[in-house]
Scaffold this active site. Sequence first.
Site, PDB file in Angstrom:
ATOM      1  CG  LEU A  64      88.604  61.063  92.790  1.00 50.24           C
ATOM      2  CD1 LEU A  64      89.254  62.378  93.180  1.00 50.24           C
ATOM      3  CD2 LEU A  64      88.777  60.811  91.296  1.00 50.24           C
ATOM      4  NE  ARG A  65      86.537  52.941  93.531  1.00 50.01           N
ATOM      5  CZ  ARG A  65      85.321  52.704  93.993  1.00 50.01           C
ATOM      6  NH1 ARG A  65      85.008  53.060  95.229  1.00 50.01           N
ATOM      7  NH2 ARG A  65      84.415  52.117  93.240  1.00 50.01           N
ATOM      8  CG  ASN A 281      74.398  50.631  95.584  1.00 48.22           C
ATOM      9  OD1 ASN A 281      73.190  50.782  95.691  1.00 48.22           O
ATOM     10  ND2 ASN A 281      75.223  50.671  96.618  1.00 48.22           N
ATOM     11  CG  ASP A 308      77.496  56.504  91.546  1.00 46.69           C
ATOM     12  OD1 ASP A 308      78.151  56.839  92.549  1.00 46.69           O
ATOM     13  OD2 ASP A 308      76.962  55.384  91.438  1.00 46.69           O
TER      14      ASP A 308
END
Length: 425
Positions: A64-65, A281, A308
């Site tokens: 969610l940064r 990734n 992800d």
Amino acid sequence: MGLLIKNAKVVDPGSPFNGKTVDVLIEEGIIQSVAKNIEQKGVTVYQAENLHLSPGWFDLQVSLRDPGFEYKEDLNSGTRAAAFGGFTAIACLPSTKPPIHTKSEVEYVINKVRQLKKNGVDVYPIGALSHQLEGVDMAELYDMHLSGAVGFTDGKKTDSNAGLLLRGSLYAKNFNSLILTFCNEKSLSEGGKMNEGPMSTSLGLKGIPALAEEIMVARNIAIAEYTESRIHIASVSTAKSVDLVRKAKSRKLNISASVNAYNLVMDDSLLAGFDTNYKVNPPLRSKSDLEALKKGLTDGTIDCITSDHSPEDAENKELEFDNAASGMIGLETLFALLNTHLGKSLSLDEMVEKIAINPRKLLNLEVPVIEPGAKANLTLFDPKMEWEFSKKHIHSKSKNTPLIGAAFKGKALGIYNRKVLVLGK
């Protein structure tokens, strides 16, 4: 005001109404009645063609940064994206700035989401395993647990310190919490840009060998066996990783696993055009890996499917392939992607188990059930709706997805949670 959902087919393996088409009456956030032809005055009525109803979906792996990188995503935009995708709850990774590595950051997330009731989405923080995500000193696990952290991980920074993982899993065992691991031996993958194989050779890009993941999966399984603790293998992406998890489960070890939706339906041939939106990734793997992952889902080796969701702004994504950040957003498209590409191999019951029931079981959370007297935590969806994903459907602040313009079959129509109905727009 109450809510009456009309003519909905229940998809809930834990419900006595599973497979039946019924009306559901909800008042004050509690399911009051489940029956045919309910009539009730003074309530909001919702009905839609081919309406299906399941326990609210749960995404186990979301970035969610917030705090620190709110220009990529924040708790408001992230929960709106989740609601559009049909999720009533998400677990957020600790890779923020500062990281979620003390009770202060855990409480920040929980308290801020509490103010976003209208979005209808619960957020469960996953705390950092190590202080500052540095992989050296163990973070304040128990304090974070008491404040609401549902598990611990160093995320994609990778638990390269085996001693730290061992000590952390032993410590978390005391309060039955889950350790999530992302398996990537960096000494083998350093500098890699995509899956190592014929396609990486053809494109002239340095590859990330499957071995980099598999050697860490084997190590983490060994640690779980030694400590008799609960370890989750997140983002499984190779055939041998699936086989290692399968064998560990056959030995009754406390191992669980999840797979990212993009690793189930996209393979490394898609990188031929050097589109950085396909740079993720773990990387997109070979077609044979995809088939092994699908088999792992159907035989129960893989417990959960995750988005992800990894928001990245244009400055980090619209670059030369070598220099672009890894990751794609996925909350808005997870179900549509699965239903479109795996609808013939996974039943709706199985999908609901992988994206609603099993994630909560792993985190020791209450699993919603569609029955009278239960708390209403619901996803409304149409598995046959055909639609095209466009930029207007993106509620995330970031737009890093290769799926704009994709034709899908199956769409979340809305969610009901926290006493609010949120319809997808």
